[in-house]
Design an enzyme around this catalytic site. Structure first.
Site, short mmCIF file in Angstrom:
data_model
loop_
_atom_site.label_atom_id
_atom_site.label_comp_id
_atom_site.label_asym_id
_atom_site.label_seq_id
_atom_site.Cartn_x
_atom_site.Cartn_y
_atom_site.Cartn_z
N SER A 2 -11.90 -17.88 -22.91
CA SER A 2 -11.24 -17.95 -21.56
C SER A 2 -11.35 -19.38 -21.36
O SER A 2 -12.53 -20.10 -20.80
CB SER A 2 -11.96 -17.14 -20.32
OG SER A 2 -11.74 -17.54 -19.28
N GLY A 19 -4.22 -11.83 -4.47
CA GLY A 19 -3.06 -10.83 -4.05
C GLY A 19 -1.89 -11.10 -4.84
O GLY A 19 -0.68 -10.60 -4.28
N LEU A 20 -1.76 -11.85 -5.87
CA LEU A 20 -0.76 -12.25 -6.93
C LEU A 20 -0.96 -11.54 -8.21
O LEU A 20 -0.13 -11.87 -9.01
CB LEU A 20 -0.55 -13.56 -6.90
CG LEU A 20 -0.24 -14.32 -5.71
CD1 LEU A 20 -0.21 -16.06 -5.83
CD2 LEU A 20 1.00 -14.11 -4.87
N ASP A 25 2.16 -3.76 -9.66
CA ASP A 25 1.81 -4.85 -10.48
C ASP A 25 2.18 -4.84 -12.00
O ASP A 25 2.88 -5.77 -12.57
CB ASP A 25 0.27 -5.20 -10.14
CG ASP A 25 -0.15 -5.21 -8.78
OD1 ASP A 25 0.88 -5.31 -7.86
OD2 ASP A 25 -1.32 -5.34 -8.20
N HIS A 34 0.96 -1.20 -0.10
CA HIS A 34 0.09 0.07 -0.12
C HIS A 34 0.81 1.03 0.15
O HIS A 34 0.31 2.28 0.48
CB HIS A 34 -0.97 0.15 1.38
CG HIS A 34 -2.22 -1.14 1.00
ND1 HIS A 34 -2.98 -0.99 0.18
CD2 HIS A 34 -2.13 -2.33 1.69
CE1 HIS A 34 -3.90 -2.07 0.27
NE2 HIS A 34 -3.24 -2.97 0.96
N GLY A 74 -7.86 -13.19 -7.43
CA GLY A 74 -8.48 -12.72 -6.13
C GLY A 74 -7.57 -12.94 -5.13
O GLY A 74 -7.83 -13.08 -3.63
P1 NG1 Z 1 -3.14 -6.94 -5.54
O1 NG1 Z 1 -3.27 -7.48 -4.30
O2 NG1 Z 1 -2.34 -7.69 -6.26
O3 NG1 Z 1 -4.72 -6.46 -6.35
C1 NG1 Z 1 -3.02 -4.37 -4.88
C2 NG1 Z 1 -2.98 -3.29 -5.89
C3 NG1 Z 1 -1.29 -2.94 -6.10
C4 NG1 Z 1 -0.89 -2.48 -4.66
C5 NG1 Z 1 -1.37 -3.66 -3.65
C6 NG1 Z 1 -1.06 -3.15 -2.08
C7 NG1 Z 1 -4.09 -3.78 -7.79
C8 NG1 Z 1 -4.40 -4.39 -9.11
N1 NG1 Z 1 -3.22 -3.62 -7.44
O4 NG1 Z 1 -2.58 -5.55 -5.56
O5 NG1 Z 1 -1.10 -1.67 -6.90
O6 NG1 Z 1 -1.34 -1.23 -4.19
O7 NG1 Z 1 -2.67 -3.87 -3.66
O8 NG1 Z 1 0.30 -2.91 -1.98
O9 NG1 Z 1 -5.33 -3.51 -7.27
#
Ligand code: NG1
Length: 397
Positions: free
Chosen positions: A66, A122-123, A183, A33, A120
């Site tokens: 898909s 976090g990767l 990302d 964040h 969904g």
């Molecule tokens: P993830 O968890 O991969 O969705 C999100 C944000 C990043 C970053 C992180 C927190 C998206 C696509 N990416 O990552 O830009 O802010 O949370 O560090 O929402």
């Protein structure tokens, strides 16, 4: 890859050479964040990726199958969004939109979309998908482009990969999440065996070699899918902007939280609301932890790096409030295993994955500890991967 080409023929049949593009997912080692606050992050690209197998054509239609949703959908370049477009179609549609606005002359294609980045969790499956789609469009626009890394695919269009990352980020914004740049950037700039330390303000970065003989990166999926993320995520972002705005009163040079020193924050934190104060404290201390982690890595001090990862999680749990009981449990289990150096949630939080740094000979004990406790206490089936840092996006075939 051969499988994916075969799959293309099964779905679309037809003539033409099938090309394959790849956009990797990522795991963020530290710096959560901070990206949308102009700060620092330390992600690495993963072997897990989104791939498109495609055959370009001259018409304006983009037809996609898909694999994940077992569904076909299509759109027409330059035309309004089709009614009832499935959510997964919106990513390539928005990528097409931003590329067209940036002056890329688009052409249509048919493609099979396949990915093994869990959604969904976090990767960054969405960034992987945007980046892979962007390469598909660049390739379709110039079908003679040979296989090669993203830099070589973007250059004939007058684009750098930094610019391409920004375009993919704005595609994500148009889908609905006001994400930072991390990302998309790491998906395009990953390097085998390395994490990168990225300054999200000016996009300067350094590759940091990971000492894989002394520390292994383990990703564990809590099996809690993120819910309501975009709302909670965008809310955090607004709270950070509010905090930066308040701090600007004390130093007009402050643009984002990245500019607020810990000293300035401590001197004026009483002027912030409780919640905004906690959000700011996380971001300001997290930026410092990323820079210290980069130093630790340079010095080969994996213990120190591990301690910083632990501190990052605690701050995300207590101050940023984006953890949850399952992520906390995974972290607690990992930290109890001898040889584990550090463990934290990774990505936005609210479910998804943790990232753990462990001595290579501690990985089996970690696996056993997670298996023994996590399912019993949560009823959920976690998944665990030992993750090597991979290269960034490319046209593979
Ligand atoms: P993830 O968890 O991969 O969705 C999100 C944000 C990043 C970053 C992180 C927190 C998206 C696509 N990416 O990552 O830009 O802010 O949370 O560090 O929402």
């Amino acid at each position: 890859m051969a499988d994916l080409v075969t799959r293309y023929r099964e779905i679309f049949g037809g003539e033409g050479t099938v090309r394959v593009v790849r956009g990797p997912g990522r795991v963020n080692l530290i710096g959560e964040h901070t990206d949308y606050n102009g700060g620092f992050v330390m992600p690495m690209a993963l072997e897990a990726a989104v791939r498109l197998a495609l055959v370009p054509h001259r018409g304006p239609t983009v037809a996609l199958w898909s694999e994940q949703f077992a569904e076909r959908a299509e759109f027409t370049l330059g035309a309004p969004e089709p009614a009832n477009a499935p959510h997964w179609l919106r990513y390539p549609m928005k990528v097409a939109e931003v590329l067209a606005e940036a002056g890329v002359r688009l052409a249509g294609f048919k493609a099979v979309v396949q990915g093994d980045v869990p959604v969904g969790s976090g990767l960054s499956s969405s960034a992987a998908y945007e980046v892979a789609s962007s390469l598909a469009f660049l390739l379709a626009a110039k079908p003679d482009t040979p296989a090669g890394p993203a830099q070589e695919v973007a250059a004939p269009h007058g684009l750098t990969t930094g610019k391409l990352a920004l375009l993919c980020q704005s595609a994500e914004h148009r889908v609905g999440v006001r994400c930072g740049i991390m990302d998309q950037f790491i998906s395009l700039h990953g390097r085998k065996g390395h994490a990168i330390v990225l300054d999200c303000r000016d996009l300067s970065f350094q590759a940091a070699p990971l000492p894989s003989d002394r520390a292994t990166v383990v990703v564990i999926d809590s099996a809690v899918r993120r819910k309501l993320t975009s709302g909670a995520y965008n809310e955090r972002r607004s709270q950070c902007e509010e905090g930066a705005g308040q701090m600007r009163k004390f130093d007009p040079g402050i643009k984002e939280l990245r500019d607020v020193s810990l000293d300035l924050f401590k001197a004026h934190e009483a002027s912030l609301s409780q919640v905004v104060r906690r959000r700011c404290r996380h971001v300001i201390t997290e930026d410092a932890r990323v820079l210290e982690s980069a130093e630790a890595l340079k010095a080969g001090d994996v213990e120190r790096f591990g301690r910083l990862m632990n501190a990052s999680h605690d701050s995300l749990r207590d101050d940023y409030e984006v953890s949850g009981p399952e992520l906390d449990l995974l972290v607690t289990i990992a930290r109890g295993v001898p040889g584990v150096l550090g463990s934290r949630l990774t990505g936005a939080g609210f479910g998804g994955c943790t990232v753990t740094l462990a001595r290579p000979d501690a990985v089996e004990a970690l696996r056993a500890a997670v298996r023994a406790r996590y399912t019993k206490e949560t009823g959920l089936e976690p998944r665990l991967w030992v993750s090597e840092a991979a290269d960034g996006a490319a046209v593979e075939v």
